[in-house]
Design an enzyme around this catalytic site. Structure first.
Site, mmCIF file in Angstrom:
data_model
loop_
_atom_site.group_PDB
_atom_site.id
_atom_site.type_symbol
_atom_site.label_atom_id
_atom_site.label_comp_id
_atom_site.label_asym_id
_atom_site.label_seq_id
_atom_site.Cartn_x
_atom_site.Cartn_y
_atom_site.Cartn_z
ATOM 1 N N GLY A 172 -29.209 -71.601 -45.108
ATOM 2 C CA GLY A 172 -30.397 -71.510 -45.945
ATOM 3 C C GLY A 172 -31.513 -70.614 -45.451
ATOM 4 O O GLY A 172 -32.522 -70.448 -46.143
ATOM 5 N N CYS A 278 -21.876 -60.835 -39.697
ATOM 6 C CA CYS A 278 -22.316 -60.806 -38.299
ATOM 7 C C CYS A 278 -21.142 -60.394 -37.409
ATOM 8 O O CYS A 278 -20.842 -61.052 -36.404
ATOM 9 C CB CYS A 278 -22.877 -62.159 -37.875
ATOM 10 S SG CYS A 278 -21.751 -63.526 -38.150
#
Length: 354
Positions: A172, A278
């Site tokens: 989030g 990532c």
């Protein structure tokens, strides 16, 4: 220090506007060239299709027989209707769809949100952040993010009144960062995995109490974004954010491509999709972008252009806290380095032309 204040400096609004106008003029030229090339490709494709159709009508074409590539077990024949519907609509992704694909690229100007505050230590400082202070209703004063995670949100270039879809939203942080810009009219946080959906709910409820004005603009959804048959969020968002915490195996990820193609279907014409991972692996970065773009064009007639992120990379590098790879042929890649261990974070921004 306030990172964006350091990056933006004290540049006058007039100078920023002047620079933006110059970049917009060049971007329009690049877009016109891309659309013209796409038109020529379509005309060439129609010509080739006509020739292929004539071949199929020949005796050889009608008489050819292709053996089945696989057999089905009794269990596979008893799949649910939803699975059958998905199989009928979906298609195999080989990982080679993007080979030879020509993706146009254009200059791009990004406004940084004026109300967003991103604080970090100076380069080389290894101290821990102090615990967040809570206000009188228990809302923490800050959320801790990896420095690389702010780049996809800045790359979105959010504007006043934008609707944003965060496709794989948990935990989030990026959704909260987008909300803190004060620019979004609606933020839809989608997460299909139940365990991660619970994590997302807890985070959002901690930082956005029910009585907050922001709570009315946040919508949680649980949809399978990789399913082409059931995905119905089509042509409705100004911006789409698609972020992955990638595994350590540097293998091509078909699921990422499936979700990416639905991201491109979800954004309006003129809107943008920012894809980020990532990982340092070009197989999970550029290869996924190229295959998703090729599929979106061939199967759904969606045309896109890559937005150059050199402005963002240059400005963030000037802070001394970010280092970007010079080996990316598409998008941008934040490289970790000892004085400021941000990332890795790969980012690519595409805008939909049609």
């Amino acid at each position: 220090m306030d990172l964006l204040a350091k990056v933006c400096g004290k540049s006058a609004t007039e100078r920023i506007e002047e620079k933006k106008k110059k970049i917009d003029v060049q971007a329009k030229r690049d877009t016109d060239v891309a659309l013209q090339e796409n038109k020529q490709e379509q005309e060439s494709s129609l010509s080739n299709t006509s020739l292929d159709a004539n071949r199929v009508r020949s005796a050889a074409g009608i008489g050819e027989f292709q053996h089945s590539s696989s057999t089905l077990t009794v269990g596979q024949l008893q799949l649910s209707s939803r699975k059958e519907r998905r199989n009928k609509m979906d298609f195999e992704i080989t990982g080679y769809e993007g080979e030879g694909m020509q993706l146009p690229k254009r200059k791009h100007f990004i406004y940084y949100p004026r109300s967003l505050r991103i604080h970090t230590f100076e380069r080389g400082v290894l101290a821990d952040f102090p615990p967040p202070v809570k206000d009188n209703i228990g809302v923490p004063s800050w959320w801790l993010l990896d420095g690389g995670s702010i780049v996809p949100v800045l790359a979105l270039g959010l504007q006043e009144g934008d609707s944003l879809l965060d496709l794989c939203s948990a935990p989030g942080g990026k959704s909260l960062l987008a909300l803190l810009t004060g620019l979004t009219q609606k933020v839809v946080c989608n997460e299909f995995k139940l365990s991660r959906l619970g994590q997302l709910k807890r985070a959002l409820s901690t930082y956005i109490p029910p009585e907050s004005k922001l709570s009315d603009s946040v919508i949680l959804k649980r949809k399978d974004a990789s399913d082409i048959a059931t995905w119905d969020e089509l042509n409705v968002y100004d911006k789409v954010c698609l972020s992955y915490i990638s595994n350590l195996l540097f293998v091509f990820n078909v699921c990422h491509v499936r979700i990416y193609r639905n991201a491109l279907r979800s954004v309006k014409v003129g809107g943008s999709v920012v894809y980020s991972t990532c990982t340092l692996s070009s197989i999970q970065n550029e290869a996924v972008v190229e295959n998703a773009v090729a599929i979106a064009e061939n199967k759904f007639k969606i045309k896109v252009v890559e937005e150059c992120l050199s402005q963002l990379a240059t400005h963030l590098s000037s802070s001394g806290l970010f280092r970007f790879s010079d080996q990316c042929k598409r998008g941008a890649l934040v490289l970790p380095f000892l004085p400021s261990n941000f990332g890795p974070m790969y980012i690519c921004k595409l805008s939909r032309l049609q």
